[in-house]
Scaffold this active site. Structure first.
Site, PDB file in Angstrom:
ATOM      1  N   GLY A  12     -12.467 -55.321 -35.732  1.00 53.50           N
ATOM      2  CA  GLY A  12     -13.494 -56.360 -35.781  1.00 53.50           C
ATOM      3  C   GLY A  12     -13.042 -57.701 -36.315  1.00 53.50           C
ATOM      4  O   GLY A  12     -13.873 -58.510 -36.731  1.00 53.50           O
ATOM      5  N   ASN A  14     -11.776 -60.313 -34.679  1.00 57.96           N
ATOM      6  CA  ASN A  14     -12.298 -61.415 -33.850  1.00 57.96           C
ATOM      7  C   ASN A  14     -13.788 -61.622 -34.101  1.00 57.96           C
ATOM      8  O   ASN A  14     -14.261 -62.761 -34.152  1.00 57.96           O
ATOM      9  CB  ASN A  14     -12.036 -61.137 -32.370  1.00 57.96           C
ATOM     10  CG  ASN A  14     -10.637 -61.540 -31.941  1.00 57.96           C
ATOM     11  OD1 ASN A  14     -10.329 -62.720 -31.821  1.00 57.96           O
ATOM     12  ND2 ASN A  14      -9.774 -60.551 -31.733  1.00 57.96           N
ATOM     13  N   MET A  89     -13.824 -51.116 -26.655  1.00 60.45           N
ATOM     14  CA  MET A  89     -12.868 -50.270 -25.932  1.00 60.45           C
ATOM     15  C   MET A  89     -13.576 -49.305 -24.986  1.00 60.45           C
ATOM     16  O   MET A  89     -13.443 -48.088 -25.095  1.00 60.45           O
ATOM     17  CB  MET A  89     -11.999 -49.509 -26.933  1.00 60.45           C
ATOM     18  CG  MET A  89     -11.211 -50.417 -27.858  1.00 60.45           C
ATOM     19  SD  MET A  89     -10.103 -51.529 -26.969  1.00 60.45           S
ATOM     20  CE  MET A  89      -8.840 -50.355 -26.491  1.00 60.45           C
ATOM     21  N   ILE A  91     -14.922 -49.410 -20.640  1.00 63.15           N
ATOM     22  CA  ILE A  91     -15.062 -50.206 -19.423  1.00 63.15           C
ATOM     23  C   ILE A  91     -16.541 -50.244 -19.051  1.00 63.15           C
ATOM     24  O   ILE A  91     -17.180 -49.194 -18.897  1.00 63.15           O
ATOM     25  CB  ILE A  91     -14.208 -49.617 -18.290  1.00 63.15           C
ATOM     26  CG1 ILE A  91     -12.729 -49.706 -18.684  1.00 63.15           C
ATOM     27  CG2 ILE A  91     -14.474 -50.352 -16.979  1.00 63.15           C
ATOM     28  CD1 ILE A  91     -11.786 -49.005 -17.732  1.00 63.15           C
ATOM     29  N   LEU A  92     -17.083 -51.435 -18.941  1.00 61.68           N
ATOM     30  CA  LEU A  92     -18.500 -51.586 -18.613  1.00 61.68           C
ATOM     31  C   LEU A  92     -18.704 -51.358 -17.114  1.00 61.68           C
ATOM     32  O   LEU A  92     -17.922 -51.829 -16.289  1.00 61.68           O
ATOM     33  CB  LEU A  92     -18.979 -52.985 -19.006  1.00 61.68           C
ATOM     34  CG  LEU A  92     -18.953 -53.270 -20.511  1.00 61.68           C
ATOM     35  CD1 LEU A  92     -19.152 -54.753 -20.776  1.00 61.68           C
ATOM     36  CD2 LEU A  92     -20.006 -52.443 -21.243  1.00 61.68           C
ATOM     37  N   HIS A 108      -8.694 -61.016 -24.234  1.00 60.47           N
ATOM     38  CA  HIS A 108      -7.673 -60.034 -23.882  1.00 60.47           C
ATOM     39  C   HIS A 108      -6.317 -60.532 -24.390  1.00 60.47           C
ATOM     40  O   HIS A 108      -5.979 -61.705 -24.200  1.00 60.47           O
ATOM     41  CB  HIS A 108      -7.631 -59.853 -22.356  1.00 60.47           C
ATOM     42  CG  HIS A 108      -6.630 -58.827 -21.926  1.00 60.47           C
ATOM     43  ND1 HIS A 108      -6.863 -57.474 -22.044  1.00 60.47           N
ATOM     44  CD2 HIS A 108      -5.385 -58.955 -21.411  1.00 60.47           C
ATOM     45  CE1 HIS A 108      -5.804 -56.813 -21.611  1.00 60.47           C
ATOM     46  NE2 HIS A 108      -4.893 -57.693 -21.220  1.00 60.47           N
ATOM     47  N   THR A 140     -16.201 -59.565 -15.120  1.00 57.14           N
ATOM     48  CA  THR A 140     -16.705 -59.116 -13.825  1.00 57.14           C
ATOM     49  C   THR A 140     -16.477 -57.602 -13.770  1.00 57.14           C
ATOM     50  O   THR A 140     -15.802 -57.044 -14.645  1.00 57.14           O
ATOM     51  CB  THR A 140     -15.951 -59.810 -12.675  1.00 57.14           C
ATOM     52  OG1 THR A 140     -14.562 -59.521 -12.808  1.00 57.14           O
ATOM     53  CG2 THR A 140     -16.167 -61.317 -12.691  1.00 57.14           C
ATOM     54  N   LEU A 143     -11.639 -54.708 -14.034  1.00 56.41           N
ATOM     55  CA  LEU A 143     -11.086 -54.749 -15.397  1.00 56.41           C
ATOM     56  C   LEU A 143     -10.169 -55.960 -15.605  1.00 56.41           C
ATOM     57  O   LEU A 143      -9.231 -56.173 -14.843  1.00 56.41           O
ATOM     58  CB  LEU A 143     -10.296 -53.463 -15.670  1.00 56.41           C
ATOM     59  CG  LEU A 143      -9.689 -53.343 -17.065  1.00 56.41           C
ATOM     60  CD1 LEU A 143     -10.766 -53.214 -18.115  1.00 56.41           C
ATOM     61  CD2 LEU A 143      -8.726 -52.178 -17.131  1.00 56.41           C
ATOM     62  N   ASP A 144     -10.444 -56.715 -16.660  1.00 57.55           N
ATOM     63  CA  ASP A 144      -9.599 -57.845 -17.088  1.00 57.55           C
ATOM     64  C   ASP A 144      -9.326 -58.821 -15.940  1.00 57.55           C
ATOM     65  O   ASP A 144      -8.217 -59.356 -15.802  1.00 57.55           O
ATOM     66  CB  ASP A 144      -8.261 -57.333 -17.666  1.00 57.55           C
ATOM     67  CG  ASP A 144      -8.467 -56.493 -18.915  1.00 57.55           C
ATOM     68  OD1 ASP A 144      -9.453 -56.717 -19.629  1.00 57.55           O
ATOM     69  OD2 ASP A 144      -7.633 -55.604 -19.168  1.00 57.55           O
TER      70      ASP A 144
HETATM   71  C1  GRF Z   1      -7.813 -57.929 -29.808  1.00 55.59           C
HETATM   72  O1  GRF Z   1      -6.433 -57.999 -29.638  1.00 55.59           O
HETATM   73  C2  GRF Z   1      -8.528 -58.261 -28.529  1.00 55.59           C
HETATM   74  O2  GRF Z   1      -7.858 -59.218 -27.767  1.00 55.59           O
HETATM   75  C3  GRF Z   1      -8.515 -56.934 -27.813  1.00 55.59           C
HETATM   76  O3  GRF Z   1      -8.727 -55.989 -28.808  1.00 55.59           O
HETATM   77  C4  GRF Z   1      -8.268 -56.495 -30.056  1.00 55.59           C
HETATM   78  C5  GRF Z   1      -9.413 -56.427 -31.002  1.00 55.59           C
HETATM   79  O4  GRF Z   1      -9.028 -56.737 -32.314  1.00 55.59           O
HETATM   80  N1  GRF Z   1      -9.489 -56.938 -26.752  1.00 55.59           N
HETATM   81  P1  GRF Z   1     -10.144 -56.945 -33.421  1.00 55.59           P
HETATM   82  O5  GRF Z   1     -11.008 -55.681 -33.418  1.00 55.59           O
HETATM   83  O6  GRF Z   1     -10.942 -58.151 -33.044  1.00 55.59           O
HETATM   84  O7  GRF Z   1      -9.420 -57.115 -34.708  1.00 55.59           O
END
Ligand code: GRF
Length: 223
Positions: A12, A14, A89, A91-92, A108, A140, A143-144
């Site tokens: 968490g 980010n 984590m 896939i929607l 990503h 979309t 994926l990615d």
């Molecule tokens: C990040 O590297 C993000 O780009 C990826 O998963 C990681 C999440 O890290 N999708 P955090 O949970 O935000 O620390």
């Protein structure tokens, strides 16, 4: 006013970074929900930061669509108009993505379209990449693969380890993601018919504790 729901599954960092930045721009952005699909450190951190949290655990539902329906209902009940994936984590499904069309954003840890999927840092190193980074993009059903909003790149150092590289990319992510969200809130970035449109010269947004343009000015890649 952007009303944000942030979806997480793990650490968490980010999410917390977004929360810190959003607190500085309280009149333009508000986090109305932090939701996770499993118990995780990030959900505890969000609750500790006083954010509204909800666990929508896959294991509490018979199937994936039941979990997604509950998640969508929680997001709508919170009144969110944007969904930010931050280490979510799972896939929607296409039906979830369609329900919130052009309103779901992801970060990503690679320079998409390179290195979709998992273990991006190890794959960048083993492939001998000299350039690596992070991408914020619209989600979309593929994926990615959605339209890129903004990327930030760095040069991979000789003899850099995977964890060193991951830490440097994560620092970029922590600048890049809030930058994009504040740009949306300010109208410097608009999504029109599913495509990003940046206002020319929109690089000078400042955050409380750092000047994003200083962090990104040498590394940013505009779509
Ligand atoms: C990040 O590297 C993000 O780009 C990826 O998963 C990681 C999440 O890290 N999708 P955090 O949970 O935000 O620390």
């Amino acid at each position: 006013m952007m009303r944000l729901a942030i979806l997480i599954s793990g650490r968490g960092s980010n999410m917390l970074r977004l929360a810190n930045v959003v607190a500085t721009g309280a009149d333009q952005t508000q986090i109305v929900l932090v939701a996770a699909n499993k118990p995780c450190q990030g959900l505890d951190s969000a609750a500790g930061a006083g954010l509204p949290t909800q666990l929508v655990d896959r294991h509490d539902f018979a199937d994936k669509s039941g979990q997604e329906d509950a998640l969508a209902e929680a997001i709508e009940a919170a009144g969110a108009d944007w969904i930010l994936l931050a280490g979510y984590m799972a896939i929607l499904s296409a039906s979830f993505v369609d329900r919130f069309r052009d309103r779901i954003i992801n970060i990503h840890p690679s320079l998409l379209p390179d290195l979709k999927g998992l273990d991006t840092h190890a794959r960048a190193l083993s492939a001998g990449y000299r350039r690596h980074g992070a991408t914020v993009h619209l989600v979309t059903p593929a994926l990615d693969d959605g339209p890129i909003l903004l990327q930030a790149a760095l040069t991979v150092s000789r003899d850099e380890t995977e964890s060193e590289l991951a830490a440097r990319v994560l620092a970029l992510e922590h600048a890049l993601y809030p930058f994009v969200i504040l740009a949306l809130a300010a109208g410097d970035l608009r999504i029109i018919d599913g495509n990003p449109h940046w206002r020319p010269g929109a690089r000078s947004i400042e955050l409380a504790d750092t000047t994003i343009s200083d962090v990104l000015k040498k590394t940013v890649i505009w779509p």
